[in-house]
Scaffold this motif. Structure first.
Motif, mmCIF file in Angstrom:
data_model
loop_
_atom_site.group_PDB
_atom_site.id
_atom_site.type_symbol
_atom_site.label_atom_id
_atom_site.label_comp_id
_atom_site.label_asym_id
_atom_site.label_seq_id
_atom_site.Cartn_x
_atom_site.Cartn_y
_atom_site.Cartn_z
ATOM 1 N N LEU A 8 9.002 13.734 3.045
ATOM 2 C CA LEU A 8 8.562 11.777 2.907
ATOM 3 C C LEU A 8 8.074 11.639 4.394
ATOM 4 C CD1 LEU A 8 11.758 10.696 1.649
ATOM 5 C CD2 LEU A 8 9.116 10.580 0.396
ATOM 6 N N GLY A 9 8.769 12.712 5.693
ATOM 7 C CA GLY A 9 8.291 12.500 6.686
ATOM 8 C C GLY A 9 6.965 12.593 6.930
ATOM 9 N N SER A 10 6.156 13.508 6.162
ATOM 10 C CA SER A 10 4.735 13.806 5.694
ATOM 11 C C SER A 10 4.142 12.144 5.861
ATOM 12 C CB SER A 10 4.120 14.960 5.588
ATOM 13 O OG SER A 10 2.936 14.489 4.981
ATOM 14 N N PRO A 11 3.294 11.973 6.349
ATOM 15 C CA PRO A 11 2.060 10.931 5.406
ATOM 16 C C PRO A 11 1.667 10.506 3.916
ATOM 17 C CG PRO A 11 1.630 10.686 8.190
ATOM 18 C CD PRO A 11 2.140 11.861 7.721
ATOM 19 N N LEU A 12 1.060 12.136 4.549
ATOM 20 C CA LEU A 12 0.839 12.594 2.839
ATOM 21 C C LEU A 12 1.417 12.709 1.697
ATOM 22 C CD1 LEU A 12 -2.170 13.156 1.837
ATOM 23 C CD2 LEU A 12 -2.000 15.377 2.273
ATOM 24 N N GLY A 13 2.564 13.053 1.938
ATOM 25 C CA GLY A 13 3.575 13.222 1.155
ATOM 26 C C GLY A 13 4.465 12.044 1.107
ATOM 27 N N ARG A 14 4.667 11.131 1.449
ATOM 28 C CA ARG A 14 5.437 9.825 1.088
ATOM 29 C C ARG A 14 4.290 9.091 0.814
ATOM 30 N NH1 ARG A 14 10.172 6.877 3.961
ATOM 31 N NH2 ARG A 14 9.477 5.098 2.872
ATOM 32 N N GLY A 15 3.198 9.215 0.548
ATOM 33 C CA GLY A 15 2.285 8.624 -0.429
ATOM 34 C C GLY A 15 2.373 8.910 -1.342
ATOM 35 N N GLY A 16 2.295 10.256 -1.350
ATOM 36 C CA GLY A 16 2.259 10.800 -2.800
ATOM 37 C C GLY A 16 3.389 10.191 -3.197
ATOM 38 N N ALA A 17 4.907 10.206 -2.719
ATOM 39 C CA ALA A 17 5.879 9.894 -3.474
ATOM 40 C C ALA A 17 5.448 8.660 -4.001
ATOM 41 C CB ALA A 17 6.600 10.596 -2.499
ATOM 42 N N ALA A 18 5.705 7.616 -3.046
ATOM 43 C CA ALA A 18 5.069 5.765 -3.634
ATOM 44 C C ALA A 18 3.949 5.887 -4.855
ATOM 45 C CB ALA A 18 4.428 5.461 -2.203
ATOM 46 N N LEU A 19 3.587 6.490 -4.686
ATOM 47 C CA LEU A 19 2.565 6.315 -6.220
ATOM 48 C C LEU A 19 2.677 7.221 -7.093
ATOM 49 C CD1 LEU A 19 -1.277 8.111 -4.872
ATOM 50 C CD2 LEU A 19 -0.977 6.010 -5.588
ATOM 51 N N LEU A 20 4.138 8.095 -7.237
ATOM 52 C CA LEU A 20 4.770 8.866 -7.822
ATOM 53 C C LEU A 20 6.155 7.528 -8.233
ATOM 54 C CD1 LEU A 20 5.077 11.105 -10.290
ATOM 55 C CD2 LEU A 20 5.837 12.020 -7.980
ATOM 56 N N ALA A 21 6.747 7.078 -8.333
ATOM 57 C CA ALA A 21 7.566 6.279 -7.965
ATOM 58 C C ALA A 21 7.073 5.212 -8.634
ATOM 59 C CB ALA A 21 8.288 5.692 -6.842
ATOM 60 N N GLY A 22 5.605 4.633 -7.949
ATOM 61 C CA GLY A 22 5.196 3.547 -8.786
ATOM 62 C C GLY A 22 4.578 3.916 -10.228
ATOM 63 N N ASP A 81 4.366 1.481 1.589
ATOM 64 C CA ASP A 81 4.878 1.785 0.021
ATOM 65 C C ASP A 81 5.217 0.697 -1.538
ATOM 66 O OD1 ASP A 81 5.185 3.760 1.814
ATOM 67 O OD2 ASP A 81 7.275 3.053 1.998
ATOM 68 N N GLY A 82 5.247 -0.135 -1.068
ATOM 69 C CA GLY A 82 4.298 -1.211 -2.094
ATOM 70 C C GLY A 82 3.191 -0.954 -2.388
ATOM 71 N N TRP A 83 2.473 -0.904 -1.290
ATOM 72 C CA TRP A 83 1.425 -0.924 -2.208
ATOM 73 C C TRP A 83 0.882 0.345 -3.015
ATOM 74 C CZ3 TRP A 83 -4.129 0.426 1.525
ATOM 75 C CH2 TRP A 83 -4.773 0.620 0.747
ATOM 76 N N LEU A 84 0.667 1.299 -2.120
ATOM 77 C CA LEU A 84 0.794 2.636 -3.175
ATOM 78 C C LEU A 84 1.853 2.407 -4.250
ATOM 79 C CD1 LEU A 84 0.387 5.032 0.189
ATOM 80 C CD2 LEU A 84 -1.200 4.123 -1.116
ATOM 81 N N GLY A 85 2.183 2.092 -4.347
ATOM 82 C CA GLY A 85 3.482 2.155 -5.705
ATOM 83 C C GLY A 85 3.441 1.331 -6.799
ATOM 84 N N GLY A 86 2.203 -0.088 -6.332
ATOM 85 C CA GLY A 86 1.818 -0.919 -7.574
ATOM 86 C C GLY A 86 0.470 -0.302 -7.900
ATOM 87 N N GLY A 114 -2.795 -3.324 -6.356
ATOM 88 C CA GLY A 114 -1.698 -2.770 -6.141
ATOM 89 C C GLY A 114 -1.535 -2.858 -4.173
ATOM 90 N N LEU A 115 -2.389 -4.218 -3.917
ATOM 91 C CA LEU A 115 -2.065 -4.821 -2.537
ATOM 92 C C LEU A 115 -1.805 -5.858 -3.221
ATOM 93 C CD1 LEU A 115 -6.633 -5.383 -1.533
ATOM 94 C CD2 LEU A 115 -4.220 -3.973 0.096
ATOM 95 N N LEU A 116 -1.510 -6.762 -4.078
ATOM 96 C CA LEU A 116 -0.185 -7.188 -4.810
ATOM 97 C C LEU A 116 0.581 -7.534 -4.676
ATOM 98 C CD1 LEU A 116 -1.961 -8.651 -8.030
ATOM 99 C CD2 LEU A 116 -1.887 -9.641 -6.082
ATOM 100 N N TRP A 117 1.318 -6.097 -4.341
ATOM 101 C CA TRP A 117 2.142 -5.370 -4.373
ATOM 102 C C TRP A 117 3.108 -5.128 -2.524
ATOM 103 C CZ3 TRP A 117 0.572 -4.202 -8.917
ATOM 104 C CH2 TRP A 117 1.500 -4.315 -9.892
ATOM 105 N N ALA A 118 1.708 -4.789 -1.560
ATOM 106 C CA ALA A 118 2.422 -4.953 -0.977
ATOM 107 C C ALA A 118 3.307 -6.063 0.163
ATOM 108 C CB ALA A 118 0.884 -4.995 0.606
ATOM 109 N N PRO A 119 2.847 -7.272 0.229
ATOM 110 C CA PRO A 119 3.732 -8.141 0.320
ATOM 111 C C PRO A 119 5.386 -8.088 -0.389
ATOM 112 C CG PRO A 119 1.655 -9.550 -0.437
ATOM 113 C CD PRO A 119 1.717 -8.204 -0.381
ATOM 114 N N TRP A 120 5.337 -7.885 -1.020
ATOM 115 C CA TRP A 120 6.761 -7.070 -2.076
ATOM 116 C C TRP A 120 7.271 -6.212 -1.260
ATOM 117 C CZ3 TRP A 120 8.531 -2.638 -5.548
ATOM 118 C CH2 TRP A 120 9.556 -3.590 -5.876
ATOM 119 N N GLY A 121 6.469 -5.652 -0.715
ATOM 120 C CA GLY A 121 7.135 -3.979 0.092
ATOM 121 C C GLY A 121 7.812 -4.540 1.190
ATOM 122 N N LEU A 122 7.628 -5.488 2.097
ATOM 123 C CA LEU A 122 7.842 -6.265 3.347
ATOM 124 C C LEU A 122 9.584 -6.890 2.578
ATOM 125 C CD1 LEU A 122 4.701 -7.984 4.808
ATOM 126 C CD2 LEU A 122 6.211 -5.502 5.380
#
Length: 553
Positions: A15-29, A68-73, A100-108
């Motif tokens: 989660l400390g790595s931007p790439l790893g965190r991005g992948g985690a957000a995609l998978l969680a979404g 995180d919200g964007w990538l999850g969406g 997925g951009l629709l989830w960015a405000p939801w992340g906030l």
């Protein structure tokens, strides 16, 4: 070293790595997709969002939470619509990223409500506001031009009777609110020990509310039975497939003779010629109607002329009786982007070279139509074509116009071996429950299914490996549900909640800026306050706990 510490260390590195965190957000979404057919793990929907909520909560900044919200969406949209890959290829990734951009405000929003000290009031606010934010996303992406309301989270509960009862009160929207609220409460249970009692209380209150709906919400009143036959010719490919499909549908319809039918329903695109210009085709269907003693509702996918004189390719539900065309015709109003038309074709026409995008735009119908087959004892039907069964407002309009039976003619043959046929058929249960009207989902290649007025399955579906015909005793109902009477009230309620929340936050921010800085306070940069003191007051235990709670997780 204990395995738990090792696991947390690895998790921290990822989660400390931007790439790893991005992948985690995609998978969680993507996790909630497992609640939809074909996996059909409906219960998983109530916990599937927890990993994404916790990930967003751990974001150190608002920008990270929005990302995180964007990538999850984007992960959610890719997983739920992955079966579109054969048609759109890599373009589905672009569409998922844009939606997925629709989830960015939801992340906030999630970050604002789930981070920091969590009081009982904050728990209640989060359990109400976070689901409302999700519902606004579903509302926006339900616009036809953005792909329509496919994969709404509440639709994953299509086979759960209490959820179907909720749908009769507030549509699929109310079910989505419930699912996200449960996920939010569970996330707070895991991260806010001081407010666990309130989180549990909200879960109990939700269960009590669902029970109350089950007991007191109006139920459709039984009103007889209609005998409806569904004809599913199955997969027929190669040269002359349109003619061979028509011949197979004829053969299956003949097998229904003597079954005391009220109506025979064929799937989408079951007729490839305009029956007005091809009287021989009409005569063949009329002969079938005479043989089985019931009208036949076919679906024409051909160049036709509508009542206003427009000529082009329409997808039309056409009713044929013993004497030929009855004059009842419904032209599909809401078309599948890229599948049946290319948005902004002059700019995006190149998409036709990348997959199975429409080579020529279909024309739209001008309004809903209800039909009363002469041989069906006054049974009024409301036809929809394929994609339209995903839109709650269309079936509600037909019900308000007097339809006692909803019919969706569909074809998902392009996605025969994916999740699409099962997902599409499941939507009929939601539409039936919302309106208190039975629904027949008839397809060319499966899955064909029938649902009663409370969303319950009637008989056995015709799967994607079936070429055959089936007769269903479809229970009819009278009366109206609260959803039919009140419409999409959960959407307006969610919008009101979000407006009130934004107003509250804005007012609090204005008041915070207007308050004088306390004497001796330490500035953000670490310097002295207005008195010039360089001493920092000792941190109290309460302050230490608050600091730990607000630190990035």
């Amino acid at each position: 070293m204990p395995s738990g510490i090792v696991g947390r260390a690895w998790g921290g590195r990822i989660l400390g790595s931007p790439l790893g965190r991005g992948g985690a957000a995609l998978l969680a979404g993507a996790l909630p997709a497992l609640a939809f057919p074909a996996p059909g793990l409906w219960w998983f929907a109530y916990v599937a969002l927890v990993p994404l909520l916790l990930l967003i909560r751990s974001a150190g900044t608002g920008r990270r939470a929005a990302l995180d919200g964007w990538l999850g969406g984007a992960g959610y949209m890719l997983a739920v619509h992955h079966w579109l890959m054969p048609s759109l290829h890599v373009f589905i990734v672009v569409l998922a990223a844009l939606l997925g951009l629709l989830w960015a405000p939801w992340g906030l929003l999630v970050s604002r409500l789930l981070r920091g000290p969590v009081s009982g009031a904050r728990v209640v606010a989060a359990v109400i506001v976070v689901p409302c934010g999700w519902l606004m996303i579903e509302t926006v992406r339900s616009w036809e031009g953005l792909g329509g309301p496919w994969g709404l989270l509440g639709a994953s509960q299509w086979q759960v009777p209490p959820a179907l009862r909720l749908a009769s009160v507030g549509g699929v929207w109310l079910v989505s609110l419930l699912v996200v609220a449960v996920n939010t409460a569970l996330a707070l249970l895991l991260t806010a020990p001081a407010a666990r009692a309130v989180a549990v209380a909200t879960l109990v209150a939700g269960a009590v509310a669902v029970g109350a709906v089950w007991v007191w919400a109006p139920r459709p009143e039984p009103s007889g039975t209609a005998r409806i036959a569904v004809v599913q010719p199955g997969v027929i490919e190669g040269p002359g497939s349109v003619q061979r499909r028509f011949a197979r549908s004829e053969e299956l319809t003949r097998s229904l003779a003597g079954r005391d039918l009220d109506l025979v329903v064929w799937g989408e695109s079951s007729v490839g010629a305009d029956p007005v210009r091809r009287p021989d085709v009409t005569a063949r269907i009329a002969a079938l109607s005479r043989l089985v003693g019931a009208d036949v509702l076919v679906n024409v996918d051909a160049r036709q002329t509508d009542a206003s004189g427009r000529t082009g390719i329409f997808k039309s539900a056409v009713l044929v009786g013993p004497q030929g065309l009855t004059g009842d015709r419904y032209d599909k109003m809401r078309l599948v982007p890229f599948g049946e038309y290319i948005p902004a074709r002059s700019a995006l026409g190149w998409a036709t070279s990348m997959g199975k995008a429409a080579g020529e735009d279909r024309l739209r119908g001008t309004g809903p139509v209800t039909m009363t087959p002469p041989g069906a004892h006054g049974l009024r039907i409301g036809p929809l074509v394929c994609f339209e069964s995903a839109f709650p407002d269309m079936s509600r309009r037909l019900t308000r116009d007097g339809a006692r039976l909803l019919i969706a003619q569909s074809s998902t043959s392009s996605f025969q071996h994916g999740w699409a046929p099962g997902q599409h058929a499941s939507l009929g249960a939601l539409r039936a429950a919302e309106n208190g009207r039975p629904m027949v989902h008839a397809t060319l290649t499966g899955v064909s299914a029938v649902y009663g007025p409370q969303g319950q399955r009637v008989g056995s579906p015709l799967g994607t490996d079936t070429s055959g015909a089936a007769v269903y005793g479809v229970p009819l109902a009278r009366g109206t549900t609260l959803y039919v009477r009140l419409g999409d009230w959960p959407l307006y309620g969610a919008l009101g909640v979000l407006a009130a929340f934004c107003a509250f936050e804005g007012l609090r921010a204005v008041r915070g800026r207007g308050e004088p800085e306390p004497v001796g306070a330490v500035s953000p940069a670490g310097g002295a306050g207005s008195e010039g003191s360089t001493d920092t007051a000792a941190e109290t235990p309460a302050e230490t706990a608050e600091t730990a709670e607000t630190a990035p997780q």
